[in-house]
Design a protein around this motif. Structure first.
Motif, mmCIF file in Angstrom:
data_model
loop_
_atom_site.group_PDB
_atom_site.id
_atom_site.type_symbol
_atom_site.label_atom_id
_atom_site.label_comp_id
_atom_site.label_asym_id
_atom_site.label_seq_id
_atom_site.Cartn_x
_atom_site.Cartn_y
_atom_site.Cartn_z
ATOM 1 N N LEU A 46 0.650 -1.458 -0.138
ATOM 2 C CA LEU A 46 0.352 0.066 0.494
ATOM 3 C C LEU A 46 1.174 1.228 -0.203
ATOM 4 N N ALA A 47 1.535 1.614 0.860
ATOM 5 C CA ALA A 47 3.357 2.105 0.867
ATOM 6 C C ALA A 47 3.291 2.180 0.061
ATOM 7 N N PHE A 48 4.441 1.295 -0.803
ATOM 8 C CA PHE A 48 4.761 1.519 -2.517
ATOM 9 C C PHE A 48 3.516 1.745 -3.551
ATOM 10 N N THR A 49 2.448 1.626 -3.638
ATOM 11 C CA THR A 49 1.395 2.150 -4.395
ATOM 12 C C THR A 49 0.533 3.568 -4.459
ATOM 13 N N GLY A 50 0.928 4.056 -2.540
ATOM 14 C CA GLY A 50 -0.070 5.199 -2.638
ATOM 15 C C GLY A 50 1.201 6.301 -2.913
ATOM 16 N N LEU A 51 2.055 6.513 -2.068
ATOM 17 C CA LEU A 51 3.104 7.715 -2.437
ATOM 18 C C LEU A 51 3.310 7.617 -3.961
ATOM 19 N N PRO A 52 3.482 7.322 -4.562
ATOM 20 C CA PRO A 52 3.295 7.741 -6.112
ATOM 21 C C PRO A 52 2.290 8.413 -6.378
ATOM 22 N N LEU A 53 1.066 7.757 -5.587
ATOM 23 C CA LEU A 53 -0.182 8.458 -6.707
ATOM 24 C C LEU A 53 0.131 10.197 -5.394
ATOM 25 N N ARG A 54 0.629 10.068 -4.254
ATOM 26 C CA ARG A 54 0.300 11.026 -3.695
ATOM 27 C C ARG A 54 1.105 12.367 -4.007
ATOM 28 N N PHE A 55 2.791 11.272 -4.701
ATOM 29 C CA PHE A 55 3.313 12.826 -5.089
ATOM 30 C C PHE A 55 3.628 12.741 -6.740
ATOM 31 N N PHE A 77 -2.667 -2.549 -7.245
ATOM 32 C CA PHE A 77 -2.663 -2.248 -7.338
ATOM 33 C C PHE A 77 -2.612 -2.242 -5.609
ATOM 34 N N HIS A 78 -3.132 -1.188 -5.527
ATOM 35 C CA HIS A 78 -3.308 -0.635 -4.282
ATOM 36 C C HIS A 78 -4.090 -1.044 -4.081
ATOM 37 N N LYS A 79 -5.824 -0.593 -4.576
ATOM 38 C CA LYS A 79 -6.690 -1.933 -4.160
ATOM 39 C C LYS A 79 -6.865 -3.057 -4.109
ATOM 40 N N PHE A 80 -5.755 -4.207 -4.866
ATOM 41 C CA PHE A 80 -5.922 -4.874 -4.819
ATOM 42 C C PHE A 80 -5.132 -5.762 -2.983
ATOM 43 N N CYS A 81 -4.100 -5.029 -2.843
ATOM 44 C CA CYS A 81 -3.649 -4.786 -1.098
ATOM 45 C C CYS A 81 -4.200 -4.389 -0.086
ATOM 46 N N ALA A 82 -5.228 -2.877 -0.359
ATOM 47 C CA ALA A 82 -6.171 -2.674 0.802
ATOM 48 C C ALA A 82 -7.356 -3.962 0.906
ATOM 49 N N ALA A 83 -7.566 -4.881 -0.042
ATOM 50 C CA ALA A 83 -8.791 -5.766 -0.008
ATOM 51 C C ALA A 83 -7.901 -7.238 0.668
ATOM 52 N N SER A 165 -11.701 6.000 5.098
ATOM 53 C CA SER A 165 -11.259 7.578 3.563
ATOM 54 C C SER A 165 -11.050 6.757 2.726
ATOM 55 N N GLY A 166 -10.226 5.510 2.647
ATOM 56 C CA GLY A 166 -10.151 4.852 1.685
ATOM 57 C C GLY A 166 -11.241 3.817 0.844
ATOM 58 N N TYR A 167 -12.061 3.295 1.572
ATOM 59 C CA TYR A 167 -13.455 3.101 0.601
ATOM 60 C C TYR A 167 -14.043 3.838 0.299
ATOM 61 N N ALA A 168 -14.395 4.656 1.032
ATOM 62 C CA ALA A 168 -15.170 6.766 0.702
ATOM 63 C C ALA A 168 -15.085 6.924 -1.210
ATOM 64 N N MET A 169 -13.624 6.909 -1.310
ATOM 65 C CA MET A 169 -13.068 7.413 -2.043
ATOM 66 C C MET A 169 -13.392 6.104 -3.423
ATOM 67 N N TRP A 170 -13.092 4.450 -2.961
ATOM 68 C CA TRP A 170 -13.092 3.475 -3.781
ATOM 69 C C TRP A 170 -14.695 3.591 -4.069
ATOM 70 N N PHE A 171 -15.322 3.721 -3.595
ATOM 71 C CA PHE A 171 -17.077 3.252 -3.458
ATOM 72 C C PHE A 171 -17.685 4.947 -3.763
ATOM 73 N N ALA A 187 -11.638 12.956 2.379
ATOM 74 C CA ALA A 187 -11.523 12.025 2.850
ATOM 75 C C ALA A 187 -9.984 11.618 1.925
ATOM 76 N N LEU A 188 -9.871 12.195 0.892
ATOM 77 C CA LEU A 188 -8.260 12.000 0.046
ATOM 78 C C LEU A 188 -7.124 12.736 0.920
ATOM 79 N N LEU A 189 -7.876 14.166 1.437
ATOM 80 C CA LEU A 189 -6.613 15.231 2.269
ATOM 81 C C LEU A 189 -6.449 14.009 3.347
ATOM 82 N N HIS A 191 -7.301 11.115 3.654
ATOM 83 C CA HIS A 191 -6.256 9.428 3.883
ATOM 84 C C HIS A 191 -4.323 9.831 3.730
ATOM 85 N N GLY A 192 -4.438 10.527 2.571
ATOM 86 C CA GLY A 192 -2.888 10.637 2.524
ATOM 87 C C GLY A 192 -1.880 11.096 3.255
ATOM 88 N N GLU A 193 -2.636 12.479 3.915
ATOM 89 C CA GLU A 193 -2.421 12.687 5.430
ATOM 90 C C GLU A 193 -1.262 11.951 6.449
HETATM 91 C C1 HEM Z 1 -8.034 -0.381 3.315
HETATM 92 C C2 HEM Z 1 -7.694 0.085 3.080
HETATM 93 C C3 HEM Z 1 -7.098 1.243 2.046
HETATM 94 C C4 HEM Z 1 -7.839 1.592 0.631
HETATM 95 C C5 HEM Z 1 -9.354 1.267 1.042
HETATM 96 C C6 HEM Z 1 -7.201 2.881 -0.036
HETATM 97 C C7 HEM Z 1 -8.178 3.157 -0.847
HETATM 98 C C8 HEM Z 1 -7.477 4.170 -1.527
HETATM 99 C C9 HEM Z 1 -7.846 5.233 -2.899
HETATM 100 C C10 HEM Z 1 -9.456 4.440 -3.536
HETATM 101 C C11 HEM Z 1 -7.119 5.282 -3.171
HETATM 102 C C12 HEM Z 1 -7.521 6.727 -4.412
HETATM 103 C C13 HEM Z 1 -6.508 6.322 -5.501
HETATM 104 C C14 HEM Z 1 -7.213 6.798 -6.613
HETATM 105 O O1 HEM Z 1 -5.936 7.997 -7.041
HETATM 106 O O2 HEM Z 1 -8.167 6.967 -7.343
HETATM 107 C C15 HEM Z 1 -6.395 5.985 -2.524
HETATM 108 C C16 HEM Z 1 -5.163 6.853 -2.431
HETATM 109 C C17 HEM Z 1 -3.732 6.594 -1.288
HETATM 110 N N1 HEM Z 1 -3.435 5.779 -0.350
HETATM 111 FE FE1 HEM Z 1 -4.755 3.876 0.022
HETATM 112 N N2 HEM Z 1 -5.970 2.624 0.654
HETATM 113 C C18 HEM Z 1 -5.524 2.071 2.212
HETATM 114 C C19 HEM Z 1 -4.636 2.107 2.504
HETATM 115 C C20 HEM Z 1 -3.500 2.649 2.230
HETATM 116 C C21 HEM Z 1 -3.009 2.728 2.727
HETATM 117 C C22 HEM Z 1 -2.497 1.541 4.429
HETATM 118 C C23 HEM Z 1 -1.548 3.712 3.058
HETATM 119 C C24 HEM Z 1 0.058 3.961 3.080
HETATM 120 C C25 HEM Z 1 0.819 2.893 3.529
HETATM 121 C C26 HEM Z 1 -2.543 4.772 1.461
HETATM 122 C C27 HEM Z 1 -1.406 5.095 1.107
HETATM 123 C C28 HEM Z 1 -2.181 5.932 0.117
HETATM 124 C C29 HEM Z 1 -1.978 7.459 -0.084
HETATM 125 C C30 HEM Z 1 -0.353 8.177 0.089
HETATM 126 C C31 HEM Z 1 -2.343 7.471 -1.759
HETATM 127 C C32 HEM Z 1 -2.216 9.052 -2.422
HETATM 128 C C33 HEM Z 1 -3.266 10.299 -1.984
HETATM 129 C C34 HEM Z 1 -3.763 11.515 -2.082
HETATM 130 O O3 HEM Z 1 -2.868 10.535 -3.822
HETATM 131 O O4 HEM Z 1 -3.244 12.591 -1.658
HETATM 132 N N3 HEM Z 1 -3.517 3.569 1.413
HETATM 133 N N4 HEM Z 1 -5.828 5.117 -2.197
#
Ligand code: HEM
Length: 290
Positions: A46-55, A77-83, A165-171, A187-189, A191-193
């Protein structure tokens, strides 16, 4: 100590040395070790796939995106790891509820084997601060020290905030039926912070406690082998050791030494996780500063 599992055949042993081999005790059961493995793997994913989205403007984020077929693939891949993480978390919570309600294991919520913080944790915290400065003796920790509990509840807190917050964005269309659309931006804010906080905490404090802390350097293999030596048990969890010795329960936890392959597996996987975490930490700090 829940889920006791004594393994009579520990496989190949370390070559004999002049030192007599230590007596080992079981600290973590196999399901507990699997849970930690899934948690670590999915969190890294999740960190490996989330950080490139954030930055997403950072050069390394664009390079990764190009390598895997675009940001859409990274989100997949982010959603796969989240599930996978949500499933593991759900199984853990369901198991706790089952043991509490059906088997009435109230020791889960109170007592020396519980993860619930108590007065002793506060006393141990202040005692440890005094010990750091040479102003008092080292506290006698029980099965879980206050920092173990902090790590554990940090994950619960993180799952609630980041997960919701992640599921709120996903669905989003589903959630938008119940909450104003602008809340999805919040929620996006959040989630990222919160993700940055979680990544920063795990890759510094948690890694320090398990790898760099004196007594653990270069790596504490307990979460891979499930076992501790008698010396480690006495040194790191003296209260637990004395309690089990006094109650005559200590022998129940005696187990064979860990097989060599398991220790090597722990060294390779644990080492790789630390390197991956530290690389992500550096990339995150650089992207943040820029
Ligand atoms: C159940 C857990 C999680 C779910 C359902 C989830 C889901 C999501 C979704 C749907 C997005 C938006 C993707 C898009 O742009 O369309 C996102 C973004 C992101 N996620 Fe997650 N995520 C989860 C856990 C995590 C965790 C544990 C991390 C960190 C280790 C993380 C880091 C991030 C980051 C940094 C972003 C980008 C936020 C931004 O653009 O400001 N997520 N996530």
């Amino acid at each position: 100590m829940p889920n006791i599992e004594i393994q009579p055949d520990a496989g190949k042993r370390e070559p004999a040395t002049s030192q007599p081999e230590s007596q080992y005790y079981l600290r973590f059961s196999l399901p507990q070790r699997y849970l930690h493995g899934v948690l670590a793997a999915t969190f890294l994913g999740l960190a490996f796939t989330g950080l490139p989205l954030r930055f997403s403007n950072a050069p390394w984020a664009l390079a990764l995106s190009n390598a895997v077929g675009g940001f859409g693939a990274i989100i997949f891949f982010h959603k796969f790891c989240a599930a996978a993480l949500t499933l593991a978390f759900g199984i853990h919570v369901a198991n706790l509820v089952y043991r509490l309600v059906t088997r009435r294991e109230f020791g889960l919520v109170w007592g020396p084997n519980s993860m619930v913080p108590n007065l002793k944790d506060i006393q141990d915290f202040f005692g440890n601060m005094k010990w750091f400065f040479g102003l008092g003796p080292k506290p006698k920790f029980d099965r879980y020290a206050y920092w173990d509990k902090f790590d554990y509840w940090g994950v619960f807190w993180g799952m609630a905030i980041i997960g919701f917050s992640g599921y709120a964005m996903w669905f989003a269309p589903f959630f938008a039926k119940f909450i104003p659309g602008s809340w999805l931006n919040i929620a996006l804010l959040i989630h990222g912070e919160e993700a940055i906080l979680a990544v920063g905490f795990i890759f510094t404090v948690h890694f320090f406690n398990t790898h760099l802390r004196p007594g653990n350097f270069p790596m504490d293999l307990t979460i891979f082998t499930g076992r501790v030596t008698e010396e480690e048990l006495k040194e790191k969890h003296p209260e637990e050791y004395e309690r089990l010795l006094a109650s005559g329960e200590l022998d129940k936890y005696r187990t064979a030494p860990p097989p060599v392959w398991l220790k090597n597996f722990g060294r390779v996987v644990g080492g790789a996780a630390v390197v991956a975490g530290l690389v992500m930490l550096v990339l995150m700090v650089v992207a943040f500063v820029r």
